[in-house]
Motif scaffolding. Structure first.
Motif, PDB file in Angstrom:
ATOM      1  N   TYR A 221      48.252  -9.271  37.565  1.00 41.02           N
ATOM      2  CA  TYR A 221      47.177 -10.044  38.182  1.00 41.02           C
ATOM      3  C   TYR A 221      46.980  -9.609  39.636  1.00 41.02           C
ATOM      4  O   TYR A 221      45.844  -9.439  40.092  1.00 41.02           O
ATOM      5  CB  TYR A 221      47.504 -11.532  38.150  1.00 41.02           C
ATOM      6  CG  TYR A 221      47.407 -12.187  36.790  1.00 41.02           C
ATOM      7  CD1 TYR A 221      46.871 -11.518  35.690  1.00 41.02           C
ATOM      8  CD2 TYR A 221      47.859 -13.485  36.595  1.00 41.02           C
ATOM      9  CE1 TYR A 221      46.789 -12.115  34.446  1.00 41.02           C
ATOM     10  CE2 TYR A 221      47.767 -14.103  35.354  1.00 41.02           C
ATOM     11  CZ  TYR A 221      47.244 -13.418  34.286  1.00 41.02           C
ATOM     12  OH  TYR A 221      47.157 -14.029  33.054  1.00 41.02           O
ATOM     13  N   ASP A 222      48.083  -9.430  40.353  1.00 45.17           N
ATOM     14  CA  ASP A 222      48.001  -9.117  41.782  1.00 45.17           C
ATOM     15  C   ASP A 222      47.457  -7.717  42.051  1.00 45.17           C
ATOM     16  O   ASP A 222      47.003  -7.435  43.160  1.00 45.17           O
ATOM     17  CB  ASP A 222      49.386  -9.234  42.428  1.00 45.17           C
ATOM     18  CG  ASP A 222      49.872 -10.680  42.514  1.00 45.17           C
ATOM     19  OD1 ASP A 222      49.061 -11.587  42.271  1.00 45.17           O
ATOM     20  OD2 ASP A 222      51.062 -10.887  42.801  1.00 45.17           O
ATOM     21  N   HIS A 223      47.496  -6.836  41.045  1.00 41.66           N
ATOM     22  CA  HIS A 223      47.046  -5.456  41.243  1.00 41.66           C
ATOM     23  C   HIS A 223      45.821  -5.114  40.383  1.00 41.66           C
ATOM     24  O   HIS A 223      45.526  -3.943  40.160  1.00 41.66           O
ATOM     25  CB  HIS A 223      48.190  -4.482  40.945  1.00 41.66           C
ATOM     26  CG  HIS A 223      49.310  -4.592  41.928  1.00 41.66           C
ATOM     27  ND1 HIS A 223      49.341  -3.898  43.110  1.00 41.66           N
ATOM     28  CD2 HIS A 223      50.437  -5.356  41.909  1.00 41.66           C
ATOM     29  CE1 HIS A 223      50.439  -4.209  43.779  1.00 41.66           C
ATOM     30  NE2 HIS A 223      51.124  -5.085  43.081  1.00 41.66           N
ATOM     31  N   ASN A 224      45.107  -6.150  39.914  1.00 41.28           N
ATOM     32  CA  ASN A 224      43.851  -5.961  39.189  1.00 41.28           C
ATOM     33  C   ASN A 224      44.012  -5.133  37.910  1.00 41.28           C
ATOM     34  O   ASN A 224      43.117  -4.405  37.503  1.00 41.28           O
ATOM     35  CB  ASN A 224      42.801  -5.313  40.096  1.00 41.28           C
ATOM     36  CG  ASN A 224      41.400  -5.354  39.500  1.00 41.28           C
ATOM     37  OD1 ASN A 224      40.613  -4.442  39.663  1.00 41.28           O
ATOM     38  ND2 ASN A 224      41.092  -6.414  38.761  1.00 41.28           N
ATOM     39  N   LEU A 225      45.175  -5.237  37.276  1.00 44.41           N
ATOM     40  CA  LEU A 225      45.357  -4.634  35.958  1.00 44.41           C
ATOM     41  C   LEU A 225      44.931  -5.601  34.859  1.00 44.41           C
ATOM     42  O   LEU A 225      44.660  -5.191  33.737  1.00 44.41           O
ATOM     43  CB  LEU A 225      46.821  -4.236  35.749  1.00 44.41           C
ATOM     44  CG  LEU A 225      47.290  -3.017  36.538  1.00 44.41           C
ATOM     45  CD1 LEU A 225      48.789  -2.836  36.395  1.00 44.41           C
ATOM     46  CD2 LEU A 225      46.569  -1.764  36.067  1.00 44.41           C
ATOM     47  N   ALA A 226      44.897  -6.873  35.188  1.00 40.94           N
ATOM     48  CA  ALA A 226      44.510  -7.905  34.220  1.00 40.94           C
ATOM     49  C   ALA A 226      44.187  -9.175  34.983  1.00 40.94           C
ATOM     50  O   ALA A 226      44.389  -9.258  36.197  1.00 40.94           O
ATOM     51  CB  ALA A 226      45.647  -8.160  33.221  1.00 40.94           C
TER      52      ALA A 226
END
Length: 281
Positions: free
Chosen positions: A161-166
């Motif tokens: 979530y924190d790295h915009n993967l999901a």
């Protein structure tokens, strides 16, 4: 002991298999850390405007003390050019790939053509990666985000979530809007026009079709009876509709947990909203 070891090994292998599938099939690794490229807040508060009918009574009370984020067909209302929102969010694939019951291309093109101030338009990468005509303009910056649902070991969820993967499951554009507001680190996020009260407005007609009177603040005439259909144009059964709408609400509780972890206060300013995850104002 051996049996426990084997079961744990099988569980770890299964989790790793799911995680590998998520990384290589469901998400776009090239957008990793795109979250760090989000615009920096100019003000401490963000107001997210939904499209519910209640916004009609509140739209004239809003001021310029905050940044605004709008969604879907808000551009059809005169307030769009008055508020000059800093962000616009689209999540439904029908805005980019028209289907039988809805063609959103005209709305997207109107956003690109009619916006005369600096604004960021957020769109899901999954549904726009091959849409060649969707390009940034002089005033509108297109930003694609991963909308993939996380599959894998629980300990990796927040990292993704924190790295915009999901992100938490986006069944409604409001979920995407709140997620973006949290990660842009606004201190306060206020929600308007977010009734989510569909269960009050659905019914079954004489032909056994599940229908709903779904009114929006920008509607200029009374909303007619609408048979609820799926993405393939098939009328949905009553239990399918209930299951669909029920699936929206767990995401808001997950977003509440993320907001609390990030120190962001989300306030629901829609008095008749069915969303129970955020404090009411």
């Amino acid at each position: 002991m051996l049996k426990q070891y084997i079961n744990r090994w099988r569980s770890q292998r299964r989790d790793q298999k799911h995680y590998d599938y998520f990384l290589h099939r469901l998400t776009n690794l090239s957008l990793m850390d795109n979250i760090n490229s989000l615009p920096n807040p100019e003000k401490k508060m963000l107001r997210i405007l939904g499209n519910g009918d209640s916004l009609k009574q509140m739209i004239n009370q809003l001021d310029d003390s905050c940044d605004y984020m709008v969604s879907n067909a808000h551009i059809l209302h005169p307030s769009y050019k008055e508020l000059k929102p800093r962000y616009y969010v689209l999540a439904d694939p029908a805005f980019f790939h028209p289907r039988a019951n809805f063609n959103g291309l005209d709305i997207v093109k109107k956003i690109l053509n009619d916006t005369t101030w600096s604004m960021t338009l957020f769109v899901p990468e999954e549904h726009t990666r091959n849409v060649t005509w969707l390009q940034s303009t002089e005033h509108v910056n297109i930003m694609r985000v991963n909308e993939a649902i996380y599959i894998g070991p629980e300990e990796h969820r927040q990292y993704c979530y924190d790295h915009n993967l999901a992100m938490p499951e986006v069944n409604n554009v409001l979920a995407l809007a709140i997620y973006l507001g949290i990660y842009m680190r606004y201190q306060t996020i206020e929600l308007y026009g977010v009734e989510h009260s569909w269960t009050r407005d659905i019914y079954v007609n004489a032909d056994n079709h599940t229908c709903m009177r779904d009114s929006h603040f920008y509607d200029k005439k009374e909303v007619d009876e609408n048979v609820i259909i799926d993405g393939d144009g098939r009328p949905m059964k009553f239990h399918e509709v209930l299951r669909l709408y029920a699936s929206y609400f767990p995401t808001y509780w997950e977003l509440r947990e993320i907001a609390d972890r990030k120190g962001v206060h989300v306030l629901n300013c829609c008095p008749n909203s069915f969303i129970d995850a955020f404090d009411k104002k």
